[in-house]
Design an enzyme around this catalytic site. Structure first.
Site, PDB file in Angstrom:
ATOM      1  N   LYS A  96       1.965  56.667  -8.359  1.00 17.66           N
ATOM      2  CA  LYS A  96       0.900  56.307  -9.853  1.00 17.66           C
ATOM      3  C   LYS A  96       1.730  56.223 -10.939  1.00 17.66           C
ATOM      4  O   LYS A  96       1.477  55.507 -11.753  1.00 17.66           O
ATOM      5  CB  LYS A  96      -0.231  57.641  -9.700  1.00 17.66           C
ATOM      6  N   ARG A 112      -9.313  64.454 -10.251  1.00 19.27           N
ATOM      7  CA  ARG A 112      -8.704  64.888  -8.838  1.00 19.27           C
ATOM      8  C   ARG A 112      -9.884  65.467  -8.275  1.00 19.27           C
ATOM      9  O   ARG A 112      -9.520  66.169  -7.236  1.00 19.27           O
ATOM     10  CB  ARG A 112      -7.551  65.949  -9.203  1.00 19.27           C
ATOM     11  N   ARG A 160      12.809  62.106  -5.482  1.00 24.31           N
ATOM     12  CA  ARG A 160      12.561  61.597  -6.939  1.00 24.31           C
ATOM     13  C   ARG A 160      13.277  62.163  -8.338  1.00 24.31           C
ATOM     14  O   ARG A 160      13.706  63.613  -7.950  1.00 24.31           O
ATOM     15  CB  ARG A 160      11.128  61.816  -7.336  1.00 24.31           C
ATOM     16  N   ARG A 212      11.619  67.890 -10.720  1.00 22.96           N
ATOM     17  CA  ARG A 212      10.370  68.721 -10.793  1.00 22.96           C
ATOM     18  C   ARG A 212      10.507  69.937  -9.981  1.00 22.96           C
ATOM     19  O   ARG A 212      10.962  69.943  -9.021  1.00 22.96           O
ATOM     20  CB  ARG A 212       9.183  67.983 -10.610  1.00 22.96           C
ATOM     21  N   ARG A 232       0.374  70.317  -1.880  1.00 23.91           N
ATOM     22  CA  ARG A 232      -0.183  69.389  -2.618  1.00 23.91           C
ATOM     23  C   ARG A 232      -1.065  68.119  -1.935  1.00 23.91           C
ATOM     24  O   ARG A 232      -2.081  67.756  -2.232  1.00 23.91           O
ATOM     25  CB  ARG A 232       0.796  68.545  -3.647  1.00 23.91           C
TER      26      ARG A 232
HETATM   27  P1  AP5 Z   1       6.011  58.486  -8.401  1.00 23.16           P
HETATM   28  O1  AP5 Z   1       5.386  57.143  -8.868  1.00 23.16           O
HETATM   29  O2  AP5 Z   1       6.400  59.556  -9.220  1.00 23.16           O
HETATM   30  O3  AP5 Z   1       4.525  59.160  -7.714  1.00 23.16           O
HETATM   31  P2  AP5 Z   1       3.242  59.885  -8.163  1.00 23.16           P
HETATM   32  O4  AP5 Z   1       1.828  59.305  -7.577  1.00 23.16           O
HETATM   33  O5  AP5 Z   1       3.213  59.853  -9.882  1.00 23.16           O
HETATM   34  O6  AP5 Z   1       3.291  61.134  -7.609  1.00 23.16           O
HETATM   35  P3  AP5 Z   1       3.261  62.658  -8.118  1.00 23.16           P
HETATM   36  O7  AP5 Z   1       4.087  63.705  -7.443  1.00 23.16           O
HETATM   37  O8  AP5 Z   1       3.534  62.605  -9.801  1.00 23.16           O
HETATM   38  O9  AP5 Z   1       1.678  62.952  -8.266  1.00 23.16           O
HETATM   39  P4  AP5 Z   1       1.291  64.422  -8.137  1.00 23.16           P
HETATM   40  O10 AP5 Z   1      -0.328  63.766  -8.123  1.00 23.16           O
HETATM   41  O11 AP5 Z   1       1.453  65.301  -7.060  1.00 23.16           O
HETATM   42  O12 AP5 Z   1       1.668  65.158  -9.593  1.00 23.16           O
HETATM   43  P5  AP5 Z   1       0.956  65.321 -11.017  1.00 23.16           P
HETATM   44  O13 AP5 Z   1       2.111  65.372 -11.589  1.00 23.16           O
HETATM   45  O14 AP5 Z   1      -0.006  64.557 -11.148  1.00 23.16           O
HETATM   46  O15 AP5 Z   1       6.818  58.257  -7.286  1.00 23.16           O
HETATM   47  C1  AP5 Z   1       7.372  59.133  -6.345  1.00 23.16           C
HETATM   48  C2  AP5 Z   1       8.909  58.705  -6.086  1.00 23.16           C
HETATM   49  O16 AP5 Z   1       8.764  57.480  -5.160  1.00 23.16           O
HETATM   50  C3  AP5 Z   1       9.685  58.147  -7.235  1.00 23.16           C
HETATM   51  O17 AP5 Z   1      10.866  58.790  -7.015  1.00 23.16           O
HETATM   52  C4  AP5 Z   1       9.450  56.594  -7.148  1.00 23.16           C
HETATM   53  O18 AP5 Z   1      10.575  56.175  -7.486  1.00 23.16           O
HETATM   54  C5  AP5 Z   1       9.622  56.447  -5.551  1.00 23.16           C
HETATM   55  N1  AP5 Z   1       8.686  55.162  -5.282  1.00 23.16           N
HETATM   56  C6  AP5 Z   1       7.360  55.028  -6.022  1.00 23.16           C
HETATM   57  N2  AP5 Z   1       6.935  54.032  -5.409  1.00 23.16           N
HETATM   58  C7  AP5 Z   1       7.456  53.757  -4.339  1.00 23.16           C
HETATM   59  C8  AP5 Z   1       7.593  52.268  -3.283  1.00 23.16           C
HETATM   60  N3  AP5 Z   1       6.685  51.718  -3.477  1.00 23.16           N
HETATM   61  N4  AP5 Z   1       8.560  52.499  -2.444  1.00 23.16           N
HETATM   62  C9  AP5 Z   1       9.412  53.210  -2.439  1.00 23.16           C
HETATM   63  N5  AP5 Z   1       9.629  54.415  -3.479  1.00 23.16           N
HETATM   64  C10 AP5 Z   1       8.680  54.424  -4.355  1.00 23.16           C
HETATM   65  O19 AP5 Z   1       0.483  66.781 -10.794  1.00 23.16           O
HETATM   66  C11 AP5 Z   1       1.174  67.710 -10.647  1.00 23.16           C
HETATM   67  C12 AP5 Z   1       0.599  69.121 -10.601  1.00 23.16           C
HETATM   68  O20 AP5 Z   1      -0.255  69.363 -11.894  1.00 23.16           O
HETATM   69  C13 AP5 Z   1      -0.746  69.296  -9.583  1.00 23.16           C
HETATM   70  O21 AP5 Z   1      -0.220  69.706  -8.198  1.00 23.16           O
HETATM   71  C14 AP5 Z   1      -1.654  70.319 -10.313  1.00 23.16           C
HETATM   72  O22 AP5 Z   1      -1.335  71.543 -10.131  1.00 23.16           O
HETATM   73  C15 AP5 Z   1      -1.557  69.648 -11.703  1.00 23.16           C
HETATM   74  N6  AP5 Z   1      -2.450  68.843 -11.925  1.00 23.16           N
HETATM   75  C16 AP5 Z   1      -2.215  67.557 -12.604  1.00 23.16           C
HETATM   76  N7  AP5 Z   1      -3.278  66.723 -12.908  1.00 23.16           N
HETATM   77  C17 AP5 Z   1      -4.299  67.546 -12.566  1.00 23.16           C
HETATM   78  C18 AP5 Z   1      -5.898  67.444 -12.409  1.00 23.16           C
HETATM   79  N8  AP5 Z   1      -6.300  66.259 -12.899  1.00 23.16           N
HETATM   80  N9  AP5 Z   1      -6.541  68.610 -11.955  1.00 23.16           N
HETATM   81  C19 AP5 Z   1      -5.947  69.692 -11.491  1.00 23.16           C
HETATM   82  N10 AP5 Z   1      -4.516  69.985 -11.396  1.00 23.16           N
HETATM   83  C20 AP5 Z   1      -3.854  68.934 -12.104  1.00 23.16           C
HETATM   84 MG    MG Z   2       3.438  61.288 -11.255  1.00 24.55          MG
END
Ligand code: AP5
Ligand code: MG
Ligand code: ZN
Length: 219
Positions: free
Chosen positions: A13, A88, A127, A161, A172
């Site tokens: 994402k 979410r 990552r 992270r 997660r």
């Molecule tokens: P990346 O693009 O970083 O993945 P992402 O989908 O952004 O994954 P996240 O881990 O950020 O998602 P998340 O939903 O768990 O975390 P968030 O920060 O939202 O890609 C990952 C890696 O793969 C990178 O190294 C990239 O280079 C590589 N990659 C990407 N695409 C690729 C491909 N096609 N092929 C190969 N490699 C690839 O949330 C964190 C925490 O915050 C949550 O757990 C929760 O506690 C809280 N939180 C956040 N939002 C909310 C909400 N709305 N409600 C409640 N709690 C929330």
């Molecule tokens: Mg992300």
């Protein structure tokens, strides 16, 4: 037009949101990034969110809805935003619908980046991001052109992270399947859901997303 990117942790994402911003004049709104900034600043919200995030669980709906509601009033969001990691839960999606209607905005698309669970642990544990500009990298899949130097800003410090360890990732993923996956039928019912294959390489996923958004621009 506003856009929701849905998908599991590590699904791509954030990577894709950054690649779409310039071409479509959209601003990335990542609730994960905003919450990490709140934790780093030591604010009241950050204090409440930290333990929950470290445990791989979801922060309360009220907190994230409040953050997004306020952020959408900033002038830079006028040309449209990419919601990354929000909504979410169904309650967040309903609150977003009400908020967008109130602010005279329109959700054009909800796009699921679909990736099977077994690929995600490697993506997440490999990552890292530039400490200076936030550009995202991966030990195997997206290395900087020169080892140890950020392609975008030349920075040489990188961060990982706190929640990017195999144990927390499993939690997660559990939260994603239990609480976020119900948004897929929710948006399908509204006729705005599309799906892209997130197992392709990064540039191919971007092309699939662009095809959907280009269609939206014309239509
Ligand atoms: P990346 O693009 O970083 O993945 P992402 O989908 O952004 O994954 P996240 O881990 O950020 O998602 P998340 O939903 O768990 O975390 P968030 O920060 O939202 O890609 C990952 C890696 O793969 C990178 O190294 C990239 O280079 C590589 N990659 C990407 N695409 C690729 C491909 N096609 N092929 C190969 N490699 C690839 O949330 C964190 C925490 O915050 C949550 O757990 C929760 O506690 C809280 N939180 C956040 N939002 C909310 C909400 N709305 N409600 C409640 N709690 C929330
Ligand atoms: Mg992300
Ligand atoms: Zn950088």
């Amino acid at each position: 037009m506003d856009l929701v990117l849905l998908g599991p942790p590590g699904g791509g994402k954030g990577t894709q949101a950054k690649r779409l911003m310039d071409k479509f004049g959209l601003v990335q709104l990542s609730t994960g990034d905003m919450l990490r900034a709140a934790v780093a600043s030591g604010s009241e919200i950050g204090k409440r969110a930290k333990a929950v995030m470290d445990a791989g669980q979801l922060v309360s709906d009220d907190i994230v809805i409040g953050i997004i509601d306020e952020r959408l009033d900033a002038p830079d969001t006028k040309g449209g935003v990419i919601f990354d990691g929000f909504p979410r839960t169904v309650a967040q999606a309903e609150a977003l619908d009400a908020m967008l209607a109130r602010k005279g905005r329109r959700l054009g698309h909800a796009i699921e980046i679909r990736v099977p669970d077994q690929l995600l642990i490697d993506r997440i544990t490999g990552r890292f991001t530039c400490a200076k500009c936030g550009a995202g990298y991966h030990d195997q899949f997206q290395k900087p052109k020169a080892a140890g130097v950020c392609d975008k800003c030349g920075g040489t410090e990188f961060v990982r992270r706190a929640d990017d360890n195999a144990e927390t990732v499993t939690k997660r993923l559990g939260a994603y399947h239990a609480q976020t996956a119900p948004l897929l039928p929710y948006y399908e019912g509204k006729g705005v859901l599309s799906v892209v294959d997130g197992t392709q390489d990064i540039a191919e996923v971007t092309r699939a997303l662009e095809a959907i958004l280009d269609g939206a621009k014309v239509g």
